[in-house]
Scaffold this motif. Structure first.
Motif, mmCIF file in Angstrom:
data_model
loop_
_atom_site.group_PDB
_atom_site.id
_atom_site.type_symbol
_atom_site.label_atom_id
_atom_site.label_comp_id
_atom_site.label_asym_id
_atom_site.label_seq_id
_atom_site.Cartn_x
_atom_site.Cartn_y
_atom_site.Cartn_z
ATOM 1 N N ILE A 526 -7.611 -4.827 3.482
ATOM 2 C CA ILE A 526 -8.343 -4.065 4.489
ATOM 3 C C ILE A 526 -7.432 -3.849 5.681
ATOM 4 O O ILE A 526 -6.727 -4.769 6.122
ATOM 5 N N LYS A 527 -7.447 -2.644 6.226
ATOM 6 C CA LYS A 527 -6.652 -2.355 7.415
ATOM 7 C C LYS A 527 -7.210 -3.127 8.620
ATOM 8 O O LYS A 527 -8.373 -3.480 8.667
ATOM 9 N N ASP A 528 -6.330 -3.358 9.605
ATOM 10 C CA ASP A 528 -6.710 -4.181 10.748
ATOM 11 C C ASP A 528 -7.894 -3.603 11.512
ATOM 12 O O ASP A 528 -8.796 -4.342 11.933
ATOM 13 N N GLU A 529 -7.934 -2.262 11.697
ATOM 14 C CA GLU A 529 -9.036 -1.664 12.450
ATOM 15 C C GLU A 529 -10.364 -1.851 11.702
ATOM 16 O O GLU A 529 -11.399 -2.204 12.298
ATOM 17 N N GLU A 530 -10.338 -1.631 10.393
ATOM 18 C CA GLU A 530 -11.551 -1.794 9.602
ATOM 19 C C GLU A 530 -11.977 -3.256 9.554
ATOM 20 O O GLU A 530 -13.168 -3.584 9.598
ATOM 21 N N LEU A 531 -10.985 -4.174 9.464
ATOM 22 C CA LEU A 531 -11.295 -5.592 9.427
ATOM 23 C C LEU A 531 -11.981 -6.024 10.732
ATOM 24 O O LEU A 531 -12.956 -6.790 10.719
ATOM 25 N N SER A 571 -7.835 -10.772 5.606
ATOM 26 C CA SER A 571 -7.293 -9.760 4.693
ATOM 27 C C SER A 571 -5.916 -9.329 5.156
ATOM 28 O O SER A 571 -5.638 -9.266 6.361
ATOM 29 N N CYS A 573 -3.390 -6.161 4.339
ATOM 30 C CA CYS A 573 -3.361 -4.849 3.689
ATOM 31 C C CYS A 573 -2.250 -4.816 2.645
ATOM 32 O O CYS A 573 -1.092 -5.118 2.920
ATOM 33 N N GLY A 574 -2.645 -4.455 1.411
ATOM 34 C CA GLY A 574 -1.689 -4.381 0.310
ATOM 35 C C GLY A 574 -1.584 -5.657 -0.490
ATOM 36 O O GLY A 574 -0.940 -5.676 -1.545
ATOM 37 N N THR A 577 -7.848 -9.779 -0.148
ATOM 38 C CA THR A 577 -8.866 -10.175 0.825
ATOM 39 C C THR A 577 -9.456 -11.513 0.392
ATOM 40 O O THR A 577 -9.651 -11.771 -0.788
#
Length: 612
Positions: A526-531, A571, A573-574, A577
């Motif tokens: 998950i990307k940092d902003e979404e997390l 999480s 990213c890549g 999670t």
């Protein structure tokens, strides 16, 4: 009349305080004149006895420490340097003899400083086996013939044991050589540790006035010390040192208490130093003790009369100050009884009444909070029950339909469809059953296995499920439908988007703080902003009861276990999670898992393609 007065006093704290002040002050003043003198005399006697007992114990301890220091100082004779010099003996050449003596007593000085000896050493004499002496300092008019003394021969017979004797009157070379001619001595035989020849003995002299320094440091007066022969070793009256103490035999044989000495009534207390046989004696005249009692009686009576006058003036004011906040608190308690839980009092005091007021405020605030929480919780529960009823439309019709699909698939030889129908029916039955809402961890894992088996069939075993759970934690109690929604999120948001497939790993273990359940998938992460957005939503209240996402699981966990527990999400990213459940210890939770789902067994096997 008396009964009404008693009832009036008992019904009011204010009047009780006034009555208590009068009794507490007046009664002692009525009795004090007749009994104070004799009681204070007894108290003074006991205090003197206790004080003198403590002083005697302190003197005994200090003198024991003092003699221990002297004994430690005498151990210099067993150092290798001193042993070698004594075995070599004094040379016959005068110059060499002077050097030998200087080297010998230099070792004594080094030892004195190295061992931090506090005692004041007056002189040291080495007595050779032939009776000749080697004296450290030329203080005496003539070298004493210690070898001829009975106490020296007795010390030599004790083969190295320390002996303390005295007092003696030394003949000093000059008047300035000593503050007093009285001296006591420590004697011990010098055992040869490196050879076989006799080395003689050592005599260490200490001036009796060194005791005066010790007594002054302890702030002690009227203390006399006598030796085993009842001769005075130390006294405030230096003229008595060395003399036999009159009545010493009677003092030794009696218990601490009153006695007549030199025509005067004395209070006598004693203590003994076993290492030396010395006896410590304190004498306190009756006149000094009685004078203190009379003075104390007069002061007490005067202060008591003044205290009564002040108490009569201040008692009403003090009683009113004490009882006023209690009356206010009583009024507010009546309001709470009537259901007004918002009643609060200003806390202006720091005493017990202030703490009681603060506790009352906290109690009413807590009651109001609990009432509101229970009210809101009941509304939420009713709403959830209503929505649950809406969702449970003829469940047996759905069970039977899925079972019919399973049977048809078996007849048509479609085993995968039959298996999916069976797993789906079992999942549906577990999800909407009316059994326990807190189930063993094994039943939640069975639900996860059913869901994952369906997904493996759908995606041709593209995904894997890996489990690592100790057997004892399979009975851990957990809210129903806690794991399957998290695993579903991992598959839907993590693994479905990965062309190479992936895995979900569930690991359960214990820590010092409690039980941890980790659900990890190696999807895209998950990307940092979404997390950050997901974490923020997890901290907000869940708006709909039919939502089974992470926020719902978080809320149910905290409702069941408390705000200190719940789930965290991490999480990268890549890389994947991880959802981490932090739950209470097994000892506090595991026994609650009894029961479980009545419609489902706890032994559903893992899917064939699952790695456990």
């Amino acid at each position: 009349m008396i009964a009404k007065l008693v009832h009036s006093v008992r019904s009011s704290i204010h009047k009780k305080l006034l009555a208590s002040y009068f009794v507490v002050i007046a009664l002692p003043l009525l009795l004090i004149g007749s009994i104070l003198f004799f009681s204070m005399l007894n108290v003074t006697e006991r205090q003197t006895l206790d004080q003198r007992a403590v002083e005697m114990k302190l003197v005994s301890q200090q003198l024991q420490a003092y003699t221990d220091q002297l004994e430690l100082y005498s151990r210099v004779i067993y150092t290798s340097e001193v042993q070698q010099l004594l075995n070599a003996g004094p040379p016959s050449d005068p110059i060499a003899r002077t050097r030998w003596k200087s080297a010998l007593f230099q070792q004594f000085e080094v030892w004195y400083g190295y061992m931090n000896i506090k005692a004041s050493i007056q002189n040291v004499t080495i007595v050779r086996p032939d009776g000749t002496t080697v004296v450290k300092e030329p203080l005496y008019a003539a070298n004493p013939a210690f070898a001829d003394e009975s106490w020296y021969r007795e010390a030599i017979r004790r083969n190295g044991e320390v002996v303390i004797v005295g007092p003696f009157v030394r003949s000093f070379a000059t008047v300035q050589s000593a503050r007093t001619p009285n001296t006591f001595s420590l004697i011990r035989k010098i055992n040869n540790s490196i050879g076989s020849v006799e080395l003689g003995g050592i005599v260490i002299d200490i001036n009796v006035m060194d005791f005066a320094r010790l007594m002054d440091s302890l702030n002690l007066r009227n203390v006399t010390i006598i030796n085993a022969d009842n001769r005075v070793v130390y006294s405030d009256r230096t003229g008595e040192i060395g003399q036999e103490l009159p009545g010493a035999a009677d003092i030794r044989s009696r218990q601490p208490g009153w006695g007549d000495f030199d025509g005067e009534r004395m209070f006598v207390n004693t203590a003994e130093l076993p290492a030396t046989g010395w006896l410590f004696i304190s004498l306190d005249p009756l006149s000094s003790l009685a004078a203190n009692s009379v003075a104390f009686r007069n002061i007490t009576v005067g202060v008591g009369l003044l205290a009564m006058l002040l108490a009569l003036l201040l008692s009403t004011f003090i009683a009113g100050r004490i009882t006023k906040p209690l009356r206010t608190l009583q009024q507010r308690m009546r309001q709470v009884q009537l259901g007004r839980f918002d009643s609060q009092l200003d806390v202006t005091r720091t005493d017990e009444v202030g703490r009681l007021t603060q506790s009352f405020n906290q109690m009413t605030e807590r009651i109001e909070t609990l009432v509101n929480d229970v009210y809101k919780s009941e509304i939420t529960r009713k709403d959830a029950q209503l929505k649950a009823l809406h969702s449970q439309i003829n469940p047996h019709f759905l069970y039977n339909t899925l079972d019919s699909m399973n049977a048809l698939a078996m007849l048509e030889n479609v085993p995968l469809l039959a298996r999916m129908s069976k797993m789906l029916a079992d999942m549906f039955r577990y999800s909407i059953s009316q059994g326990e809402q807190i189930v063993p961890l094994r039943e939640e894992l069975n639900q996860v296995k059913r869901y994952f088996e369906i997904q493996q069939i759908r995606y041709d075993h593209k995904f894997k499920l890996m489990l690592s759970i100790p057997d004892r934690l399979l009975d851990y109690a957990i809210p129903k439908l806690s794991l399957q929604p998290v695993v579903e999120n991992a598959v839907y948001h993590g693994l479905e988007l990965s062309p190479e497939g992936g895995f979900v790993a569930i690991t359960v273990y214990e820590t010092a703080e409690g039980v941890v359940i980790e659900v990890f998938d190696n999807g895209g992460g998950i990307k940092d902003e979404e997390l950050a957005r997901i974490r923020e939503r997890m901290r907000e209240p869940v708006g709909s009861a039919d939502h089974l996402g992470l926020a719902n699981v978080q809320e149910r966990m905290q409702l069941h276990y408390g705000a200190a527990y719940g789930i965290d999400i991490e999480s990268v990213c890549g890389k994947g999670t991880s959802i981490v459940f932090r739950l209470p210890p097994m000892a506090a939770n595991g026994s609650e898992a009894a029961g479980g789902n009545d419609d489902e067994g706890s032994g559903v096997p893992a899917p064939p393609a699952t790695d456990e």
